[in-house]
Write a protein that holds these residues in place. Structure first.
Motif, mmCIF file in Angstrom:
data_model
loop_
_atom_site.group_PDB
_atom_site.id
_atom_site.type_symbol
_atom_site.label_atom_id
_atom_site.label_comp_id
_atom_site.label_asym_id
_atom_site.label_seq_id
_atom_site.Cartn_x
_atom_site.Cartn_y
_atom_site.Cartn_z
ATOM 1 N N LEU A 114 41.476 64.950 48.800
ATOM 2 C CA LEU A 114 42.966 64.711 48.876
ATOM 3 C C LEU A 114 43.173 63.637 49.745
ATOM 4 O O LEU A 114 42.720 63.783 50.988
ATOM 5 N N MET A 115 43.680 62.497 49.540
ATOM 6 C CA MET A 115 44.074 61.415 50.593
ATOM 7 C C MET A 115 45.755 61.382 50.582
ATOM 8 O O MET A 115 46.197 61.298 49.546
ATOM 9 N N TYR A 116 46.071 61.545 52.069
ATOM 10 C CA TYR A 116 47.382 61.111 52.259
ATOM 11 C C TYR A 116 47.683 59.789 52.685
ATOM 12 O O TYR A 116 46.976 59.012 53.566
ATOM 13 N N MET A 117 48.703 59.093 51.782
ATOM 14 C CA MET A 117 48.775 57.579 52.344
ATOM 15 C C MET A 117 50.063 57.510 52.860
ATOM 16 O O MET A 117 51.023 57.926 52.560
ATOM 17 N N THR A 118 49.653 57.172 54.352
ATOM 18 C CA THR A 118 50.596 57.166 55.387
ATOM 19 C C THR A 118 51.988 56.333 54.899
ATOM 20 O O THR A 118 53.192 57.075 55.074
ATOM 21 N N SER A 123 50.555 61.653 48.106
ATOM 22 C CA SER A 123 48.964 61.876 48.240
ATOM 23 C C SER A 123 48.316 61.717 46.918
ATOM 24 O O SER A 123 49.097 61.753 45.778
ATOM 25 N N HIS A 124 47.167 61.506 46.824
ATOM 26 C CA HIS A 124 46.502 61.464 45.591
ATOM 27 C C HIS A 124 44.938 61.878 45.748
ATOM 28 O O HIS A 124 44.347 61.828 46.606
ATOM 29 N N SER A 125 44.416 62.390 44.567
ATOM 30 C CA SER A 125 43.009 62.838 44.773
ATOM 31 C C SER A 125 42.130 61.686 44.005
ATOM 32 O O SER A 125 42.432 60.875 44.315
ATOM 33 N N LEU A 150 38.067 56.840 45.974
ATOM 34 C CA LEU A 150 39.051 55.833 45.703
ATOM 35 C C LEU A 150 38.998 54.510 46.793
ATOM 36 O O LEU A 150 38.901 53.522 46.324
ATOM 37 N N MET A 151 39.037 55.211 47.878
ATOM 38 C CA MET A 151 39.233 54.229 49.006
ATOM 39 C C MET A 151 38.734 54.881 50.125
ATOM 40 O O MET A 151 38.568 56.048 50.399
ATOM 41 N N ASN A 152 38.627 54.042 51.144
ATOM 42 C CA ASN A 152 38.147 54.414 52.522
ATOM 43 C C ASN A 152 39.259 54.992 53.385
ATOM 44 O O ASN A 152 40.255 54.355 53.277
HETATM 45 CU CU CU Z 1 44.592 56.277 48.992
#
Ligand code: CU
Length: 315
Positions: A114-118, A123-125, A150-152
């Motif tokens: 899970l990525m939390y986009m500040t 959030s996305h997986s 998906l991204m760093n």
């Molecule tokens: Cu992201």
């Protein structure tokens, strides 16, 4: 009830016989100061030694290790011990705390990145493998799965990951663990997305660092963005064909002969052949077709007649 007791007694007897056997020094192999013994829950000492040797070629991801029920350790590995944008192969082993011996029958499930986009406060997986399977017949105690990021990690967002595990009836899990996903170096772009109608698909290129000059197997996965997007993205069920046109942008966009489009295999991956005739940067332009042969991605927005959907691989 009676049958259960008899069966239980029988199992104790069998376990007793086998453990007597494994206490025999003849069945132990000592390497690097570690003694590997036969174990009824895994394998012979020789097979365990194969696993041990395999693990020398990969690196542990310390934050993804977990103790289960006070009895077992589960360790996660990647090639480098770190994680990067795009496809990452993950390996798992379970050991008994008391002996260090491997366990063959264990299950890793619910791998949830899970990525939390500040800035966007959302959030996305990201794409993950359908499951975690034994590596192959030779390494039954090594389970393999993958995550394609998906991204760093950056000031724009941070990643966590969790997984659950079941070892011989004991259950546990990592909980949400902070991880760092490194950016790929310049000249490497191994993950791309395309849209068909309202659906978003992710194209994950598998391990291009293994490629050499000449003809290589090219493997990829096509995943579908989930709804909600915090759910790990599963493999797309559609059957696509991915046509490839490798070019060298630094050398007048010359191409190479004898490339074969990627088609869907029984295991859900896509496999084709790519011919890289020299070292350097290769831009692999992609045209995606649906099961009826209609172009669904990479067909418009052409630049110099080439698809603007591509993977970059520098060899
Ligand atoms: Cu992201």
């Amino acid at each position: 009830m009676y049958m259960k007791k008899v069966l239980g007694l029988f199992l104790v007897l069998v376990a007793g016989l086998v453990s007597c056997n494994s206490n025999d020094d003849e069945n132990g192999i000592t390497i690097d100061g570690i003694t590997i013994t036969d174990d009824v829950d895994c394998c012979s000492a020789e097979e365990a030694l194969q696993v041990y040797r395999f693990l020398q070629g990969v690196s542990i991801i310390p934050e993804l290790s977990v103790e289960v029920d006070g009895k077992y350790n589960v360790y996660a590995y990647s090639k480098t011990g770190s994680l990067h944008t795009g496809y990452n192969e993950l390996y798992f082993v379970a050991t008994k705390k008391i002996s260090g011996n491997y366990v063959k029958n264990f299950e890793v499930k619910n791998i949830t990145p899970l990525m939390y986009m500040t800035q966007m406060n959302m959030s996305h997986s990201t794409p993950v493998s359908a499951g975690v399977e034994s590596f192959n017949d030779g390494y039954l105690a090594v389970k393999r799965g993958w995550v394609s990021f998906l991204m760093n990690s950056s000031e724009n967002g941070s990643w966590t990951i969790s997984y659950d595990v079941d070892v011989l009836g004991s259950t546990g899990g990592t909980g949400n663990v902070n991880i760092t996903v490194d950016a790929l170096p310049d000249g490497q772009e191994w993950l791309k997305t395309f849209k068909v109608g309202d659906e978003v698909y992710v194209l994950s290129l598998v391990n291009p660092t293994d490629w050499q000059t000449g003809t290589n197997a090219i493997q990829a996965y096509v995943s579908k963005k989930s709804q909600p997007i915090t759910t790990p993205y599963a493999l797309a069920t559609e059957r696509f064909t991915i046509e490839i046109d490798p070019r060298m942008p630094d050398m007048g966009n010359h191409t190479s002969p004898d490339n074969v489009a990627l088609t869907r295999q029984e295991d859900g991956s896509y496999v084709g052949r790519v011919n890289l005739t020299m070292t350097g940067l290769w831009r692999i332009h992609l045209t995606v077709k649906d099961a009826e042969g209609n172009i669904v991605a990479g067909g418009d927005d052409l630049k110099d007649g080439l698809s603007s959907l591509y993977w970059d691989v520098t060899i």
